[in-house]
Design a protein around this motif. Structure first.
Motif, PDB file in Angstrom:
ATOM      1  N   PRO A   1       0.817  -1.209   0.000  1.00 31.43           N
ATOM      2  CA  PRO A   1       0.000   0.000   0.000  1.00 31.43           C
ATOM      3  C   PRO A   1       0.853   1.261   0.000  1.00 31.43           C
ATOM      4  N   ALA A   2       0.468   2.207  -0.848  1.00 31.40           N
ATOM      5  CA  ALA A   2       1.172   3.477  -0.941  1.00 31.40           C
ATOM      6  C   ALA A   2       0.236   4.662  -0.751  1.00 31.40           C
ATOM      7  N   GLU A   3      -1.000   4.503  -1.179  1.00 33.88           N
ATOM      8  CA  GLU A   3      -1.985   5.583  -1.049  1.00 33.88           C
ATOM      9  C   GLU A   3      -3.301   4.979  -0.569  1.00 33.88           C
ATOM     10  N   LEU A   4      -3.821   5.513   0.519  1.00 32.36           N
ATOM     11  CA  LEU A   4      -5.105   5.064   1.033  1.00 32.36           C
ATOM     12  C   LEU A   4      -6.195   5.975   0.484  1.00 32.36           C
ATOM     13  N   THR A   5      -7.219   5.391  -0.075  1.00 36.00           N
ATOM     14  CA  THR A   5      -8.313   6.169  -0.633  1.00 36.00           C
ATOM     15  C   THR A   5      -9.634   5.574  -0.168  1.00 36.00           C
ATOM     16  N   GLY A   6     -10.690   6.345  -0.311  1.00 40.69           N
ATOM     17  CA  GLY A   6     -11.995   5.809   0.033  1.00 40.69           C
ATOM     18  C   GLY A   6     -13.030   6.884   0.264  1.00 40.69           C
ATOM     19  N   THR A   7     -14.202   6.447   0.630  1.00 41.08           N
ATOM     20  CA  THR A   7     -15.318   7.330   0.933  1.00 41.08           C
ATOM     21  C   THR A   7     -16.005   6.861   2.209  1.00 41.08           C
ATOM     22  N   PHE A   8     -16.801   7.723   2.775  1.00 43.54           N
ATOM     23  CA  PHE A   8     -17.650   7.341   3.895  1.00 43.54           C
ATOM     24  C   PHE A   8     -18.905   8.200   3.861  1.00 43.54           C
ATOM     25  N   THR A   9     -19.952   7.710   4.471  1.00 43.11           N
ATOM     26  CA  THR A   9     -21.181   8.468   4.627  1.00 43.11           C
ATOM     27  C   THR A   9     -21.442   8.694   6.108  1.00 43.11           C
ATOM     28  N   TYR A  10     -22.225   9.707   6.391  1.00 43.38           N
ATOM     29  CA  TYR A  10     -22.564  10.007   7.777  1.00 43.38           C
ATOM     30  C   TYR A  10     -24.005  10.491   7.830  1.00 43.38           C
ATOM     31  N   THR A  11     -24.624  10.371   8.975  1.00 42.17           N
ATOM     32  CA  THR A  11     -25.994  10.853   9.164  1.00 42.17           C
ATOM     33  C   THR A  11     -26.051  12.035  10.109  1.00 42.17           C
ATOM     34  N   ASN A  12     -25.152  12.072  11.085  1.00 42.48           N
ATOM     35  CA  ASN A  12     -25.144  13.122  12.088  1.00 42.48           C
ATOM     36  C   ASN A  12     -24.251  14.260  11.601  1.00 42.48           C
ATOM     37  N   ASP A  13     -24.819  15.449  11.449  1.00 41.36           N
ATOM     38  CA  ASP A  13     -24.088  16.557  10.831  1.00 41.36           C
ATOM     39  C   ASP A  13     -23.193  17.328  11.790  1.00 41.36           C
ATOM     40  N   ILE A  14     -22.858  16.735  12.928  1.00 44.61           N
ATOM     41  CA  ILE A  14     -22.039  17.441  13.905  1.00 44.61           C
ATOM     42  C   ILE A  14     -20.682  17.848  13.342  1.00 44.61           C
ATOM     43  N   ILE A  15     -20.129  17.026  12.436  1.00 41.14           N
ATOM     44  CA  ILE A  15     -18.782  17.331  11.955  1.00 41.14           C
ATOM     45  C   ILE A  15     -18.758  18.594  11.097  1.00 41.14           C
TER      46      ILE A  15
ATOM     47  N   GLY B   1     -18.109  11.800   2.486  1.00 40.40           N
ATOM     48  CA  GLY B   1     -16.718  12.210   2.578  1.00 40.40           C
ATOM     49  C   GLY B   1     -15.858  11.403   1.619  1.00 40.40           C
ATOM     50  N   THR B   2     -14.886  12.066   0.981  1.00 37.19           N
ATOM     51  CA  THR B   2     -13.959  11.409   0.055  1.00 37.19           C
ATOM     52  C   THR B   2     -12.543  11.775   0.477  1.00 37.19           C
ATOM     53  N   PHE B   3     -11.660  10.776   0.598  1.00 31.96           N
ATOM     54  CA  PHE B   3     -10.340  11.057   1.151  1.00 31.96           C
ATOM     55  C   PHE B   3      -9.237  10.318   0.404  1.00 31.96           C
ATOM     56  N   THR B   4      -8.043  10.863   0.521  1.00 27.26           N
ATOM     57  CA  THR B   4      -6.809  10.205   0.074  1.00 27.26           C
ATOM     58  C   THR B   4      -5.721  10.519   1.095  1.00 27.26           C
ATOM     59  N   LEU B   5      -4.826   9.576   1.299  1.00 29.84           N
ATOM     60  CA  LEU B   5      -3.685   9.796   2.193  1.00 29.84           C
ATOM     61  C   LEU B   5      -2.489   9.052   1.639  1.00 29.84           C
ATOM     62  N   ASP B   6      -1.399   9.786   1.380  1.00 27.64           N
ATOM     63  CA  ASP B   6      -0.142   9.183   0.930  1.00 27.64           C
ATOM     64  C   ASP B   6       0.620   8.656   2.135  1.00 27.64           C
ATOM     65  N   LEU B   7       0.959   7.390   2.102  1.00 27.88           N
ATOM     66  CA  LEU B   7       1.716   6.802   3.203  1.00 27.88           C
ATOM     67  C   LEU B   7       3.178   7.212   3.113  1.00 27.88           C
ATOM     68  N   PRO B   8       3.778   7.608   4.223  1.00 26.52           N
ATOM     69  CA  PRO B   8       5.208   7.931   4.206  1.00 26.52           C
ATOM     70  C   PRO B   8       6.031   6.664   4.015  1.00 26.52           C
ATOM     71  N   GLU B   9       7.258   6.813   3.534  1.00 23.91           N
ATOM     72  CA  GLU B   9       8.109   5.640   3.324  1.00 23.91           C
ATOM     73  C   GLU B   9       8.273   4.859   4.622  1.00 23.91           C
ATOM     74  N   GLN B  10       8.523   5.575   5.696  1.00 26.19           N
ATOM     75  CA  GLN B  10       8.658   4.923   7.000  1.00 26.19           C
ATOM     76  C   GLN B  10       7.894   5.747   8.020  1.00 26.19           C
ATOM     77  N   PRO B  11       6.867   5.199   8.628  1.00 28.26           N
ATOM     78  CA  PRO B  11       6.077   5.975   9.588  1.00 28.26           C
ATOM     79  C   PRO B  11       6.858   6.219  10.871  1.00 28.26           C
ATOM     80  N   ARG B  12       6.320   7.082  11.697  1.00 26.86           N
ATOM     81  CA  ARG B  12       6.971   7.428  12.960  1.00 26.86           C
ATOM     82  C   ARG B  12       6.105   7.050  14.155  1.00 26.86           C
ATOM     83  N   GLY B  13       5.370   5.945  14.038  1.00 23.22           N
ATOM     84  CA  GLY B  13       4.556   5.472  15.141  1.00 23.22           C
ATOM     85  C   GLY B  13       5.379   4.717  16.160  1.00 23.22           C
ATOM     86  N   THR B  14       4.691   4.032  17.057  1.00 21.70           N
ATOM     87  CA  THR B  14       5.336   3.282  18.131  1.00 21.70           C
ATOM     88  C   THR B  14       5.339   1.802  17.787  1.00 21.70           C
TER      89      THR B  14
END
Length: 738
Positions: free
Chosen positions: A114-128, A173-186
């Motif tokens: 995986p290099a790029e995460l893409t996708g969509t989502f739906t919501y009903t509550n308009d709080i966001i 909602g429609t989104f994309t996220l490029d994954l870094p070569e090496q993440p900085r998580g734990t």
């Protein structure tokens, strides 16, 4: 990220004042965090821009290789004009890397991952979209879940942001996220094979709005990075079992191909525990589908994900059902989840209420009578002593309210501290004025009943209420509303005159009703925060609403504090009297360096048949920027409800704060985002499902409110004064001696 939806505390539907603002589209982010420039990863061009559209703002900020610190600095100085600006040179991301660095310094062979995460989502509550204008998705470190540590906070360097656009019309909602070569998580060693493995980095994709400051969750935003995501996230969590992950997808990064990862939940149905079955995991990135048995490893270059709106946070839509089915499902759901189950005086007698209302619902359905169905719902709502229980009756409610309040007798009354009732307003040329009634008259009877008994018999159309003082105030107002043509007798005595009894007939007039409204003079077009100086030494901040762009509210409030500090103002008055709620923002943290303890959120669990804690106890933490004023005053009224009361309680705990008012705040405090119902005929209903408790088990704020420490008396002088006597008192206590 938005860890959960429990921060939403909206006031009652019929009383919430929604202010519409024209927002400048500032940035939904597309940023990735990778190792600093000293590592093998090079900086990449940064796209920066903003474009207005008919949907929520969609802006690209930063690049796959920018650090949290550099993006924060860039995002505060860039504008739409530098949309084509670039920084640095060619980037190395997971998408373009020819090799993947391993933790041991070697390299892994090139394989698809995986290099790029893409996708969509739906919501009903308009709080966001109510509360945020800067939207993004985040690669959220799941270490908090691995450790089951609700207080764990994801460090800024682990955060990677991606672009998110929201179509508010389609609630998509429609989104994309490029994954870094090496993440900085734990790194977490989740294998239970007895080896000292290097471990893996585990993430979920999550909705991540910007509350304040830069786009990353740090500084004053750090609490939003606490625990693990369960609202609009790529994982599904169980709200009835401590937000355990039960499905969805994780994003996992392994430093080499020697790491083990669970292939299932094991016998205890919990992830990352000793009984998990395990299998090998490829090096680099993998998306793990937890909904498959065994778990499925996905290595597509552009895997598709979705973000899940929790079922309990979604709108309960019964609008297409027949009246009887909709009412039964709503009734059963509320009975099972109501926040104050088991508390005498709060909840109704469920069995008796059902027996009373169910036949009426069936009759309304047989007759296709929407007005009758509305009246059933009104009586259902009125059975609670809870100001958060609210009904939007659509056209039926508007018709009922208009008919019952169109007529008035041309005068308004108010109860004084000594228990008597005096006339505080007389409509010019109205029935009361024509009969000779004057402001200041003492009213002793209404329609043949002692005035106090007549007031107590009124059921206000604006109810229900959480406190007796809020109820009594509205009973005085609604006593004098009637359908046009209704007649009533009034016994009164004008100042210095003898008692007389007159007969009045209600006419079309609303002036007398508006004269005693708690929202008299409220400007719905105003900004959510306004500020001015009352005198050279006293500053005044009015917080009109917490139901708006939250980032804007914070910035306006802090701007006022900064301005008053620069002007060397010594006294500060904060006015919360007409703020009907929204989302609490912990603004008191700007005025104290001490942590303020609030309540512990709880929801009822059908699994344990008791209320269970949700997350950690609420606190107001000190903000990074601190402000000091010699004297402080806070003003409250019964119109201050829900989130306004959390905000006001926080202010009341600031050392030296004096709470000024004639009444407590509304005493309405609960969480309502999980209690939203859509019903037939365009009607909707709200119920609280989350309650806040103190360490001793008592309920926090609900039914009590924020009580004035300096109470302005209600007497013959203050009740009829045309001045703002509460503001005058507040200004006086913060004004330095001459």
């Amino acid at each position: 990220m938005l860890r959960n939806s429990s921060w939403i505390r909206r006031s009652k539907l019929l009383q919430t004042v929604i202010m519409l603002l024209t927002s400048v589209a500032l940035a939904a982010c597309s940023v990735s965090v990778t190792p600093p420039a000293s590592s093998s990863v090079l900086p990449t061009p940064t796209a920066f821009g903003a474009a207005a559209s008919t949907t929520a703002p969609a802006v690209t900020v930063g690049s796959p290789s920018a650090t949290a610190a550099s993006i924060t600095a860039e995002s505060t100085s860039a504008t739409a004009e530098n949309a084509s600006a670039t920084t640095g040179s060619t980037a190395t991301t997971a998408a373009s890397a020819t090799t993947t660095g391993s933790a041991s310094g070697g390299t892994l062979p090139v394989v698809q991952q995986p290099a790029e995460l893409t996708g969509t989502f739906t919501y009903t509550n308009d709080i966001i979209t109510t509360y945020y204008v800067e939207h993004a998705v985040e690669l959220a470190d799941m270490t908090g879940f691995v450790r089951r540590d609700l207080k764990w906070i994801a460090p800024p360097e682990s955060q990677t942001l991606g672009r998110l656009t929201i179509d508010t019309t389609k609630k998509l909602g429609t989104f994309t996220l490029d994954l870094p070569e090496q993440p900085r998580g734990t790194l977490a060693n989740v294998a239970h094979n007895g080896r000292n493995d290097k471990g893996v980095e585990i993430f979920a994709l999550s909705y991540s709005p910007n509350l304040s400051g830069g786009p990353f969750l740090e500084g004053d935003d750090r609490k939003q990075a606490q625990g693990w995501p369960n609202y609009l996230a790529s994982v599904v969590t169980d709200s009835q079992n401590h937000q355990e992950v039960i499905g969805g997808k994780l994003i996992v990064w392994a430093p080499d191909d020697q790491q083990q990862f669970p292939t299932g939940f094991g016998a205890d149905n919990r992830l990352f525990t000793n009984d998990d079955p395990e299998g090998p995991l490829p090096g680099g990135y993998s998306v793990v589908d937890l909904s498959q048995r065994p778990f499925k490893i996905i290595r597509d270059a552009q895997p598709q994900l979705t973000l899940y709106e929790p079922n309990d946070a979604a709108i309960k839509d019964f609008s297409k059902l027949p009246y009887t089915a909709a009412f039964k499902q709503m009734f059963d759901s509320i009975r099972a989840t109501y926040a104050f189950k088991g508390i005498a005086g709060k909840e109704p007698n469920w069995d008796a209420l059902s027996a009373q209302l169910t036949p009426r619902v069936a009759a309304a359905e047989r007759n296709q009578d929407g007005q009758a169905f509305y009246m059933v719902l009104r009586d259902f709502v009125s059975a609670f002593k809870d100001g958060h229980v609210g009904l939007n009756g659509a056209a039926f409610g508007q018709k009922f309210q208009a008919e019952r309040t169109a007529g008035g007798y041309g005068f308004a009354i108010r109860q004084l501290d000594d228990g008597s009732y005096i006339v505080v307003y007389v409509t010019a040329d109205g029935p009361a004025a024509s009969a000779g009634m004057q402001v200041g008259a003492n009213v002793t009877q209404f329609d043949g009943k002692p005035i106090d008994a007549a007031v107590k018999a009124v059921q206000p159309l604006a109810g229900p209420f959480s406190t007796d003082s809020a109820l009594r105030y509205q009973q005085q107002r609604y006593l004098l509303r009637a359908t046009v043509g209704t007649s009533a007798t009034v016994t009164y005595a004008n100042p210095g005159k003898a008692t007389s009894t007159i007969s009045l007939t209600a006419v079309t007039e609303r002036q007398s009703f508006q004269a005693t409204s708690l929202f008299r003079g409220f400007n719905p077009e105003a900004l959510p925060v306004e500020a001015r100086r009352l005198s050279p030494s006293v500053g005044y901040i009015r917080i009109n609403s917490n139901y708006d762009d939250l980032n804007l509210i914070i910035r306006l409030f802090q701007r006022a504090l900064t301005t008053f500090t620069a002007e060397q103002v010594s006294g500060l008055v904060i006015d919360m009297r007409q703020n009907s709620g929204g989302s609490p923002l912990e603004l008191a943290g700007f005025l104290t360096n001490k942590t303020i303890t609030l309540g512990q959120l709880q929801y009822y669990s059908s699994k344990s048949n008791r209320f269970e804690n949700e997350g950690v106890p609420d606190t107001i933490d000190p903000k990074q920027e601190q402000y000091h004023f010699d004297k402080l005053a806070l003003m409250v009224s019964p119109a201050c409800a829900s989130a306004c009361e959390i905000e006001s309680y926080g202010f009341s705990q600031v050392p030296g704060m004096i709470v000024v008012g004639q009444y407590p705040s509304a005493g309405i405090e609960a969480e309502v985002s999980r209690g939203q119902y859509q019903l037939p005929e365009g009607m909707s209903l709200q119920i609280p499902t989350g309650r806040f408790v103190l360490p001793d088990g008592s309920i926090f704020l609900e039914g009590k409110g924020v009580v004035p420490t300096l109470r302005v008396p209600i007497d013959e002088k203050t009740a009829v004064s045309q001045d703002d006597v509460v503001l005058q008192a507040a200004q006086q206590v913060v004004t330095p001696p001459q």
